[in-house]
Design a protein around this motif. Structure first.
Motif, mmCIF file in Angstrom:
data_model
loop_
_atom_site.group_PDB
_atom_site.id
_atom_site.type_symbol
_atom_site.label_atom_id
_atom_site.label_comp_id
_atom_site.label_asym_id
_atom_site.label_seq_id
_atom_site.Cartn_x
_atom_site.Cartn_y
_atom_site.Cartn_z
ATOM 1 N N GLN A 94 10.061 -20.272 -22.352
ATOM 2 C CA GLN A 94 9.967 -20.443 -23.758
ATOM 3 C C GLN A 94 11.154 -20.103 -24.475
ATOM 4 O OE1 GLN A 94 7.387 -18.376 -26.454
ATOM 5 N NE2 GLN A 94 8.498 -16.286 -25.896
ATOM 6 N N LYS A 95 11.371 -20.866 -25.506
ATOM 7 C CA LYS A 95 12.982 -20.634 -26.144
ATOM 8 C C LYS A 95 12.340 -20.692 -27.731
ATOM 9 C CE LYS A 95 17.606 -21.901 -26.924
ATOM 10 N NZ LYS A 95 18.846 -22.285 -26.252
ATOM 11 N N THR A 96 12.890 -19.823 -28.498
ATOM 12 C CA THR A 96 12.839 -20.002 -30.054
ATOM 13 C C THR A 96 14.160 -20.292 -30.501
ATOM 14 O OG1 THR A 96 10.906 -18.608 -30.164
ATOM 15 C CG2 THR A 96 12.019 -18.970 -32.123
ATOM 16 N N PHE A 97 14.367 -21.117 -31.422
ATOM 17 C CA PHE A 97 15.710 -21.638 -31.921
ATOM 18 C C PHE A 97 15.171 -21.980 -33.406
ATOM 19 C CE2 PHE A 97 13.627 -25.189 -30.139
ATOM 20 C CZ PHE A 97 14.028 -26.449 -31.105
ATOM 21 N N GLU A 98 16.401 -21.875 -34.194
ATOM 22 C CA GLU A 98 16.454 -22.171 -35.516
ATOM 23 C C GLU A 98 16.959 -23.524 -35.925
ATOM 24 O OE1 GLU A 98 15.382 -19.884 -38.107
ATOM 25 O OE2 GLU A 98 14.897 -18.800 -36.270
ATOM 26 N N TYR A 99 16.236 -24.270 -36.951
ATOM 27 C CA TYR A 99 16.436 -25.662 -37.329
ATOM 28 C C TYR A 99 17.758 -25.511 -38.034
ATOM 29 C CZ TYR A 99 15.828 -29.962 -39.413
ATOM 30 O OH TYR A 99 15.798 -31.363 -39.724
ATOM 31 N N ASP A 100 18.603 -26.396 -37.631
ATOM 32 C CA ASP A 100 20.023 -26.715 -38.436
ATOM 33 C C ASP A 100 19.906 -27.631 -39.556
ATOM 34 O OD1 ASP A 100 22.778 -27.440 -39.150
ATOM 35 O OD2 ASP A 100 23.386 -26.684 -37.027
ATOM 36 N N CYS A 101 20.451 -27.295 -40.598
ATOM 37 C CA CYS A 101 20.228 -28.025 -41.915
ATOM 38 C C CYS A 101 20.837 -29.416 -41.392
ATOM 39 C CB CYS A 101 20.691 -27.522 -43.366
ATOM 40 S SG CYS A 101 19.940 -26.117 -43.643
ATOM 41 N N ASN A 102 22.145 -29.353 -40.631
ATOM 42 C CA ASN A 102 22.681 -30.734 -40.376
ATOM 43 C C ASN A 102 21.826 -31.814 -39.456
ATOM 44 O OD1 ASN A 102 25.422 -30.423 -41.807
ATOM 45 N ND2 ASN A 102 25.099 -28.547 -40.342
ATOM 46 N N TRP A 103 20.542 -31.377 -39.024
ATOM 47 C CA TRP A 103 19.823 -32.311 -38.317
ATOM 48 C C TRP A 103 18.918 -33.129 -39.145
ATOM 49 C CZ3 TRP A 103 17.414 -28.054 -34.377
ATOM 50 C CH2 TRP A 103 18.630 -27.759 -33.647
ATOM 51 N N LYS A 104 18.918 -32.779 -40.434
ATOM 52 C CA LYS A 104 18.103 -33.808 -41.299
ATOM 53 C C LYS A 104 18.545 -35.166 -41.410
ATOM 54 C CE LYS A 104 15.661 -31.593 -44.675
ATOM 55 N NZ LYS A 104 15.909 -31.512 -46.373
ATOM 56 N N ASN A 105 17.488 -35.941 -40.996
ATOM 57 C CA ASN A 105 17.708 -37.311 -41.075
ATOM 58 C C ASN A 105 18.327 -37.922 -39.669
ATOM 59 O OD1 ASN A 105 16.317 -37.787 -43.551
ATOM 60 N ND2 ASN A 105 18.201 -37.318 -44.623
ATOM 61 N N ARG A 106 18.180 -37.136 -38.568
ATOM 62 C CA ARG A 106 19.065 -37.340 -37.629
ATOM 63 C C ARG A 106 18.068 -37.488 -36.240
ATOM 64 N NH1 ARG A 106 24.423 -37.224 -37.612
ATOM 65 N NH2 ARG A 106 24.632 -36.161 -35.471
ATOM 66 N N LEU A 107 18.403 -37.846 -35.113
ATOM 67 C CA LEU A 107 17.583 -37.800 -34.039
ATOM 68 C C LEU A 107 17.963 -36.731 -33.062
ATOM 69 C CD1 LEU A 107 17.932 -41.747 -33.058
ATOM 70 C CD2 LEU A 107 15.874 -40.661 -34.238
ATOM 71 N N PRO A 144 10.023 -35.749 -34.730
ATOM 72 C CA PRO A 144 8.856 -35.507 -35.474
ATOM 73 C C PRO A 144 8.236 -34.449 -35.468
ATOM 74 C CG PRO A 144 8.890 -37.470 -33.728
ATOM 75 C CD PRO A 144 9.831 -36.718 -33.186
ATOM 76 N N TYR A 145 8.668 -33.412 -34.531
ATOM 77 C CA TYR A 145 7.718 -32.217 -34.651
ATOM 78 C C TYR A 145 8.541 -30.950 -35.001
ATOM 79 C CZ TYR A 145 5.890 -35.701 -31.515
ATOM 80 O OH TYR A 145 5.340 -36.814 -30.909
ATOM 81 N N LEU A 146 9.949 -30.970 -35.291
ATOM 82 C CA LEU A 146 10.727 -29.939 -35.782
ATOM 83 C C LEU A 146 10.397 -29.357 -36.985
ATOM 84 C CD1 LEU A 146 14.477 -30.779 -34.017
ATOM 85 C CD2 LEU A 146 12.494 -29.303 -33.245
ATOM 86 N N LYS A 147 10.714 -28.311 -37.439
ATOM 87 C CA LYS A 147 10.445 -27.668 -38.882
ATOM 88 C C LYS A 147 11.601 -26.975 -39.319
ATOM 89 C CE LYS A 147 7.767 -24.033 -36.976
ATOM 90 N NZ LYS A 147 6.269 -23.504 -36.996
ATOM 91 N N GLU A 148 11.574 -26.772 -40.336
ATOM 92 C CA GLU A 148 12.928 -26.132 -41.091
ATOM 93 C C GLU A 148 12.405 -24.707 -40.587
ATOM 94 O OE1 GLU A 148 13.449 -26.842 -45.138
ATOM 95 O OE2 GLU A 148 14.371 -28.769 -44.599
ATOM 96 N N GLY A 149 13.498 -23.656 -40.175
ATOM 97 C CA GLY A 149 13.120 -22.532 -40.011
ATOM 98 C C GLY A 149 12.956 -22.283 -38.309
ATOM 99 N N SER A 150 12.058 -21.306 -37.921
ATOM 100 C CA SER A 150 12.015 -21.114 -36.473
ATOM 101 C C SER A 150 11.213 -22.363 -35.620
ATOM 102 C CB SER A 150 11.545 -19.981 -35.812
ATOM 103 O OG SER A 150 12.195 -19.023 -36.382
ATOM 104 N N ASN A 151 11.604 -22.721 -34.515
ATOM 105 C CA ASN A 151 11.071 -23.565 -33.750
ATOM 106 C C ASN A 151 10.805 -23.059 -32.406
ATOM 107 O OD1 ASN A 151 10.932 -26.591 -35.156
ATOM 108 N ND2 ASN A 151 12.744 -25.255 -35.725
ATOM 109 N N ASN A 152 9.654 -23.453 -31.575
ATOM 110 C CA ASN A 152 9.318 -22.719 -30.297
ATOM 111 C C ASN A 152 8.981 -23.872 -29.462
ATOM 112 O OD1 ASN A 152 6.799 -22.062 -28.342
ATOM 113 N ND2 ASN A 152 8.687 -20.216 -28.508
ATOM 114 N N ILE A 153 9.820 -23.775 -28.147
ATOM 115 C CA ILE A 153 9.728 -24.964 -27.153
ATOM 116 C C ILE A 153 9.172 -24.225 -25.899
ATOM 117 C CG2 ILE A 153 12.136 -24.921 -26.270
ATOM 118 C CD1 ILE A 153 11.614 -27.994 -25.898
#
Length: 824
Positions: A94-107, A144-153
């Motif tokens: 598992q890995k927890t990582f933070e959402y980057d604001c520059n990812w908005k409207n990108r793949l 489709p599944y990322l969220k602002e803040g922490s994400n976990n894969i």
């Protein structure tokens, strides 16, 4: 609880506010190495899902990671001799990582270059999918599944059903992981294909096919530029076009460019070009996609073998499995590059990926270093061998035959799309010793695989490694192949007979010879399994001179082999013009497939041992495959207790003649003309043994062995004295045991202790002994026949690394290595 909730809520608001208020940067396409800050745990229950895992069991790991090489070797492990008695199991990452604001409207996607095996992936609890094949990379869309803040894969790797391969596979996320970010309008993954034709010294046609996607809800008019650069970054060709991309659609673009005075790719001159595609809209660059390629012409001919760029050459190749010895399947770039450099220095010009796709970095290095590659997809399809112990089991009980029907087309397609731009790849292999070849169903299963490869890449031929070639001939399997691949097994070395029957056939020796040798071990009685065509190696002496060596060890005289020796095999390949070349089994010793059984953890087919230390046969190939003058003697000249015994002394050399001296007295000059080796029978007397090689009467090379005394001191040879503090860079420490005069002690077996200080870790200790079951991860190891190897890897902290090696009754030794923030 209320205070905690308020704090968490405030943090979320801050993150949301930041993503809403921060200006989005124009970052273009990014490919970020995603190996840091993972956690791992082994579990026993195969029904567990991420939500039910015990949080306290997580431990930090750095990817790439192979948990099998960290485990205990045991006769009770289910992998058995196939897997070298290493453990399998089920692992979660598992890995927890933070959402980057520059990812908005990108793949946003994630690519795993290799997970062994049966991987399943979740992002924020959402199930992304499963991939059974442990050797081919795969990508999942995270957008489709990322969220602002922490994400976990989280990822599950299930290697519990054993054995599932005929060799050591490793377990877990053993290759790199990448997080990829790009615009909604961009080149799709592996979406560019480049090939060349009409190649002359004055120009070459370059064909570029691209697939560009637009996932937006509106049509888009885009500007596409194509620029081609040479190795010196000079612009050599360019073109611009305008296209309209329909909403939620893809388009295919085909363009042709001409490069003047092309610099061709070959093993001697591995020239590379790069094609850069830029997609722009209203002056803004949306995507930049770079593809490295080479310009070369390949041709297989039924009468004259293999042609590269108009030159008729022999393929001088080896088979390799993917493990890296002490590091298992998680092989750092520096370790892989060293292994390739050792092969290159031997004169090797080709590698077969036995028997599965390798890492992307492998093909990049082959492009850069000048290795031709046979890229192989599968070790088995569906059918089983007719023998009772294999019947209805596949080659191994839990092998790929269980997945072939569902996954073969997908796995093969992904392999071709990923690798087809590499100039190093000269042919594809769709199978190795496939039992299906022996049955009427075999050609029917082969045909759709051939059609798929030809559709995706019509520029390269397709082969398969066939044993029992007479059965493959009877079923018509071999005649469907563009180039017939001859493995050494089951009567598959009858080139002359098949040439007479199939005059238009193109021949390549895909896996021959199979010769054994253990570094520093010699036996004068031949051990040959299933000799064929009367090609046998007689005993070198009436009575065995070296009875002290274990039956698990093999002779380095080239008198221990299957069906044919290394010398006889190359003699035939080199003398038959229609045989394009050979891939010998193998370049390196590899973990697993220890057919002699417990406690052997490996099979010593390699011309190099697990450490990458050359065996004597390495120098045979060097004498045949290189022109730089050399001479090599075997065996060494330290044999206490054998005074007066006749010891056969062999030399390998590419000179005209060799003269042998014992204690200053000449034992005669022998001509090398038409010879694969020279031999003298010499009564053992301690002292100095010297071989002198001459060309046209002039001395061009020599080698000296001196009888050694007792072990006294330690020598450390390191391949780098400066490393990059990046957590990736590696140094190799070759440790030798010497006597008081500085002579190598070839029988030494001292137990060494390694003390590492500073910003580095012991990535693996190895000595090449098939019977040494010690862990590679502890700081103690015996030397085997005088040598062992330590692989160090840096951390991300710069500083001075010190390694002290000590042993009772030996003078200790230290070395220092600088780990720097940048290495010039």
């Amino acid at each position: 609880m209320k205070i905690t909730s308020l704090i968490i809520g405030a943090l979320i608001l801050i993150i949301v506010f930041n993503c809403q208020s921060e200006p989005v940067k124009e970052l273009g396409r990014q490919s970020l190495l995603f190996n840091d800050n993972w956690q791992f745990q082994l579990v026993k229950n195969d029904s567990l899902v991420p939500e039910t895992l015990d949080f306290s069991e997580w431990k930090p790991v750095q990817l790439p990671h192979d948990w099998s090489i960290e485990g205990d070797i045991s006769v009770d492990n289910l992998s058995g001799h196939f897997g070298g008695y290493y453990p399998g199991g089920i692992g979660f990452y598992q890995k927890t990582f933070e959402y980057d604001c520059n990812w908005k409207n990108r793949l946003i996607s994630i690519t795993f270059d290799g997970v062994y095996k049966d991987s399943e992936v979740w992002i924020n609890g959402h199930y992304l999918g499963k991939r059974p094949n442990g050797y081919i990379g795969f990508t999942y869309d995270l957008t489709p599944y990322l969220k602002e803040g922490s994400n976990n894969i989280r990822l599950k790797a299930d290697n519990s059903k054993q054995p599932n391969a005929r060799w050591y596979t490793g377990s877990g996320i053993y290759r790199n992981v990448w997080l990829k970010i790009k615009d909604n309008i961009s080149v799709i993954e592996d979406g560019t294909y480049i090939n060349s034709n009409n190649i002359t010294t004055s120009n070459a046609n370059i064909n570029i096919e691209s697939t560009i996607g637009n996932i937006n809800s509106k049509d888009a008019s885009v500007h596409i530029s194509l620029e081609v650069f040479d190795m010196d970054n000079h612009l050599v060709a360019e073109k611009t076009i305008q296209r309209v991309l329909s909403a939620s659609d893809t388009i295919a673009i085909k363009e042709h460019l001409i490069i003047d005075n092309p610099r061709l790719w070959s093993p001697e001159t591995p020239n590379l070009y790069s094609a850069v595609q830029k997609i722009s809209q209203n002056g803004k660059v949306l995507d930049t996609y770079k593809t490295t390629f080479g310009i070369r012409n390949i041709r297989f001919d039924a009468e004259t073998g293999f042609w590269l760029n108009g030159e008729n050459i022999k393929i001088k190749g080896v088979n390799n499995h993917q493990d890296g010895g002490a590091v298992g399947a998680a092989v750092p770039d520096d370790v892989l590059r060293r292994r390739l450099e050792i092969l290159k220095n031997m004169g090797c010009n080709a590698i077969r990926t036995a028997h599965n796709p390798f890492s992307p970095e492998f093909y990049q290095m082959c492009d850069e270093m000048g290795f031709m590659v046979m890229d192989e997809a599968f070790d088995e399809w569906i059918a089983s061998w007719p023998w009772e112990n294999y019947k209805n089991k596949g080659k191994v009980p839990f092998g790929y035959h269980l997945e072939f029907d569902k996954w073969a087309n997908k796995d093969l397609k992904d392999l071709i799309l990923r690798d087809r731009n590499h100039p190093s790849i000269i042919m594809w292999s769709v199978g190795n010793e496939i039992p299906d070849q022996c049955y009427p169903e075999g050609p029917k299963r082969l045909k759709p695989l051939l059609d798929l490869v030809h559709k995706l890449d019509p520029t390269r031929p397709v082969t398969a490694g066939c044993c029992f070639m007479h059965l493959a001939n009877d079923t018509g399997f071999s005649n469907l192949l563009d180039v017939a691949g001859y493995n050494g097994g089951g009567g598959s070395v009858f080139y002359e007979k098949d040439k007479a029957i199939y005059p238009d056939r193109k021949f390549i020796a895909t896996e021959i010879p199979h010769s054994f040798q253990t570094r520093g071990v010699y036996k004068t009685h031949t051990e040959m399994r299933s000799p064929q065509q009367g090609i046998n190696v007689p005993n070198l002496t009436k009575e065995e001179v070296f009875p002290e060596f274990s039956e698990f060890y093999s002779s380095s005289y080239d008198n221990s082999s299957v069906r044919i020796s290394a010398r006889d095999s190359w003699r035939r390949t080199d003398s038959l013009p229609y045989v394009a070349g050979e891939f010998r089994w193998t370049g390196f010793d590899y973990l697993g497939e220890g057919i002699k059984g417990w406690p052997s953890r490996l099979w010593n087919f390699g011309i190099l041992d697990l450490c990458g230390f050359p065996k004597d046969t390495y120098y045979f190939y060097k004498s045949q495959w290189t022109d730089d003058p050399m001479v090599h003697m075997l065996p060494h000249w330290t044999w206490p207790g054998k005074e007066g015994k006749i010891i056969p002394i062999w030399t390998y050399s590419n000179s005209d003649e060799v003269e042998l001296f014992l204690n200053g007295k000449s034992l005669g000059v022998k001509s090398n003309a038409g010879k694969m080796n020279l031999s003298w029978d010499v009564p053992y007397v301690p002292g100095e043994l010297k071989a002198i090689a001459k060309i046209k009467g002039e001395v061009v090379a020599e080698q000296v062995y001196k009888t050694s005394k007792s072990p006294v001191q330690i020598e450390i040879l390191v391949d780098k004295d400066k490393l990059l503090a990046d957590g990736l860079s590696c140094a190799h420490l070759e440790v030798n045991i010497l006597d008081e005069d500085g002579n190598f002690v070839p029988y030494a077996n001292n137990l060494l202790t390694f003390q590492v200080e500073g910003p580095a870790i012991n990535l693996g200790l190895e000595n090449g002994d098939p019977l040494d079951l010690s862990s590679n991860k502890i700081n103690k190891r015996k030397v085997f026949n005088g040598k062992c190897l330590m692989i160090l890897q840096t951390t991300k902290q710069p500083g001075n690394i010190k390694v002290k090696v000590s042993s009772p009754d030996l003078k200790s030794e230290e070395i220092s290595i600088l780990s720097l923030e940048s290495v010039l």
